[in-house]
Design an enzyme around this catalytic site. Structure first.
Site, mmCIF file in Angstrom:
data_model
loop_
_atom_site.group_PDB
_atom_site.id
_atom_site.type_symbol
_atom_site.label_atom_id
_atom_site.label_comp_id
_atom_site.label_asym_id
_atom_site.label_seq_id
_atom_site.Cartn_x
_atom_site.Cartn_y
_atom_site.Cartn_z
ATOM 1 N N ASP A 48 -6.407 -7.145 3.918
ATOM 2 C CA ASP A 48 -7.617 -6.406 3.439
ATOM 3 C C ASP A 48 -8.242 -7.421 2.742
ATOM 4 O O ASP A 48 -9.591 -7.486 3.134
ATOM 5 C CB ASP A 48 -6.980 -5.398 2.348
ATOM 6 N N LYS A 89 3.030 -15.678 1.804
ATOM 7 C CA LYS A 89 3.340 -16.400 0.797
ATOM 8 C C LYS A 89 4.635 -16.364 0.711
ATOM 9 O O LYS A 89 5.521 -15.794 -0.105
ATOM 10 C CB LYS A 89 2.767 -15.451 -0.239
ATOM 11 N N TYR A 136 0.822 -1.275 -0.022
ATOM 12 C CA TYR A 136 -0.043 0.132 0.124
ATOM 13 C C TYR A 136 0.943 1.305 0.028
ATOM 14 O O TYR A 136 0.387 2.174 -0.414
ATOM 15 C CB TYR A 136 -1.020 0.166 1.156
ATOM 16 N N ASP A 196 -12.231 -8.954 4.583
ATOM 17 C CA ASP A 196 -13.470 -9.026 3.945
ATOM 18 C C ASP A 196 -14.112 -10.271 3.902
ATOM 19 O O ASP A 196 -15.346 -10.520 4.309
ATOM 20 C CB ASP A 196 -13.454 -8.567 2.507
ATOM 21 N N ASP A 200 -3.126 -18.267 0.031
ATOM 22 C CA ASP A 200 -4.229 -18.877 -0.776
ATOM 23 C C ASP A 200 -4.985 -20.055 0.127
ATOM 24 O O ASP A 200 -6.200 -20.124 -0.129
ATOM 25 C CB ASP A 200 -3.770 -19.582 -2.054
HETATM 26 C C1 IPM Z 1 -10.410 -1.108 3.851
HETATM 27 C C2 IPM Z 1 -10.685 -0.772 2.506
HETATM 28 C C3 IPM Z 1 -9.320 0.347 2.260
HETATM 29 C C4 IPM Z 1 -8.066 -0.587 2.214
HETATM 30 C C5 IPM Z 1 -9.506 1.052 0.839
HETATM 31 C C6 IPM Z 1 -11.195 1.806 0.686
HETATM 32 C C7 IPM Z 1 -8.389 2.031 0.782
HETATM 33 O O1 IPM Z 1 -10.792 -1.747 1.556
HETATM 34 O O2 IPM Z 1 -10.293 -0.469 5.096
HETATM 35 O O3 IPM Z 1 -10.402 -2.596 3.942
HETATM 36 O O4 IPM Z 1 -7.771 -1.124 1.327
HETATM 37 O O5 IPM Z 1 -7.362 -0.767 3.368
HETATM 38 MG MG MG Z 2 -10.934 -3.651 2.493
#
Ligand code: IPM
Ligand code: MG
Length: 367
Positions: A251, A195, A145, A255, A227
């Site tokens: 990240d 990884k 990032y 999710d 993975d």
């Molecule tokens: C998160 C989001 C952010 C990230 C984006 C919106 C920059 O996906 O907080 O997980 O990738 O960190």
């Molecule tokens: Mg995210």
């Protein structure tokens, strides 16, 4: 003498302001029940800041945050700002600089199945029966990032896009300590994600994780390729306690873990700096499609306020009380539209009614 904490309130866009209003009412209730004051300063962030002040993270907002003990953040973004250059969009233009400026290197993302809501998970009942409780600990200020070089350069078909993944020993060490300390208060298990069969950063990552782990002999550590981890999460999420990840893997996996609970709109998160400063925000997005209609679920924002009390203000008792109040209204059957399954014992409520019920439950818990 009662204690006083300064909170920078950044409600942002979409459902942000309406769910924030409920979290602030919960903080009002905490003020009157526990001897404490929360001095709130409001500032613009995201799309509304672009509209009113020309950029997603205005200097005035940064100053407000600097003067505060913690940031309570709503959500940012929406279709109105989607065509701006990526760096200027609400999400990237506000979140990434906030993380960097305030050194918010440790991101805690709980993924918990609430017993009352197991039916909302996309996984089969047999896979999740008994529930699961995962904490993703994501490194938030390093890796691909932020590392240099980065950018798009060159001409024509030889143009190249460049991102660099870089980690230093010290960056890895400090996030390891966060994960191991979190595990000490939980089930004592850490799975470190990498990884290492391909990436040099991962080879170093694994080596440093092993070294730091030696300071925590009671913690059970294992390593998993990213993975495989993505696959294991859907196969058997109950095997995980703390998942330790670098920035991008975290990240993606956070999710995935959040969605497995079926309650993405209910999950909070904390982004912590060295010391007690932190930023607290719901894991879900700004949901512009339902904004302003009283339909949004305020629970993620309320639980984010609870994490703020727990991690930045060391108010464990009050945080536990908020968490218990949320659990009790869920057990009473109250549901905003996103978690309403049409069962006989459920009652569909608005954002405000959910806030009212949590405030009421909080009052009862204390009595
Ligand atoms: C998160 C989001 C952010 C990230 C984006 C919106 C920059 O996906 O907080 O997980 O990738 O960190
Ligand atoms: Mg995210």
């Amino acid at each position: 003498m009662s204690k006083n904490f300064k909170v920078a309130v950044l409600s942002g866009d979409g459902i942000g302001p309406e769910v924030m209003a409920e979290a602030l009412r919960v903080l009002d209730a905490v003020e009157s029940q526990f001897e404490v004051g929360f001095e709130r300063t409001f500032a613009n962030v995201g799309g509304i800041a672009i509209d009113k002040e020309g950029k997603a993270l205005p200097q005035g907002t940064i100053d407000t945050c600097k003067a505060a003990d913690a940031i309570l953040f709503g959500s940012v973004g929406g279709p109105k700002w989607e065509n701006l250059p990526p760096d200027e969009q609400p999400e990237r233009g506000a979140l990434l600089p906030l993380r960097k400026i305030f050194g918010l290197y440790a991101n805690l993302r709980p993924a918990i199945i609430f017993p009352a809501l197991t039916g909302a998970s996309s996984l089969k009942e047999a896979v999740i029966s008994g529930g699961f409780n995962i904490l993703v600990v994501r490194e938030l200020t390093g890796g691909i990032y932020f590392s240099q070089p980065k950018g798009v350069e060159g001409e024509g078909r030889e143009r190249v896009g460049i991102d660099t993944m870089r980690y230093s020993v010290s960056e890895i060490e400090r996030i390891c300590h966060v994960a191991f300390k979190a595990a000490q208060k939980r089930d004592g298990r850490v799975v470190s994600i990498d990884k290492a069969n391909v990436l040099s950063t991962s080879v170093l990552w694994r080596e440093v994780v092993e070294t730091v782990a030696a300071e925590y002999p009671e913690i059970k550590l294992s390593h998993m390729y990213v993975d495989n981890a993505a696959m294991q999460l859907v196969r058997n999420p109950k095997q995980f306690d703390v998942i330790l990840c670098e920035n991008m893997f975290g990240d993606i996996l956070s999710d995935e873990a959040a969605m497995l609970t079926g309650s993405l709109g209910m999950l909070p998160s904390a982004s912590l700096a060295e010391g007690s400063f932190g930023m607290y925000e719901p894991s879900g997005g700004s949901a512009p499609d339902i904004a302003g209609q009283g339909l949004a679920n305020p629970i993620a924002q309320i639980l984010s306020a609870s994490m703020m009390l727990r991690y930045s203000f060391a108010m464990v008792e009050a945080a536990d009380a908020i968490d218990a109040a949320v659990e009790s209204v869920l057990n009473q059957g109250l549901r905003t539209g996103d978690i309403y399954q049409g069962k006989a014992d459920e009652q569909k409520v608005s954002t405000r009614e959910m806030g009212d019920a949590i405030v009421a439950a909080l009052g009862k818990g204390k009595a």
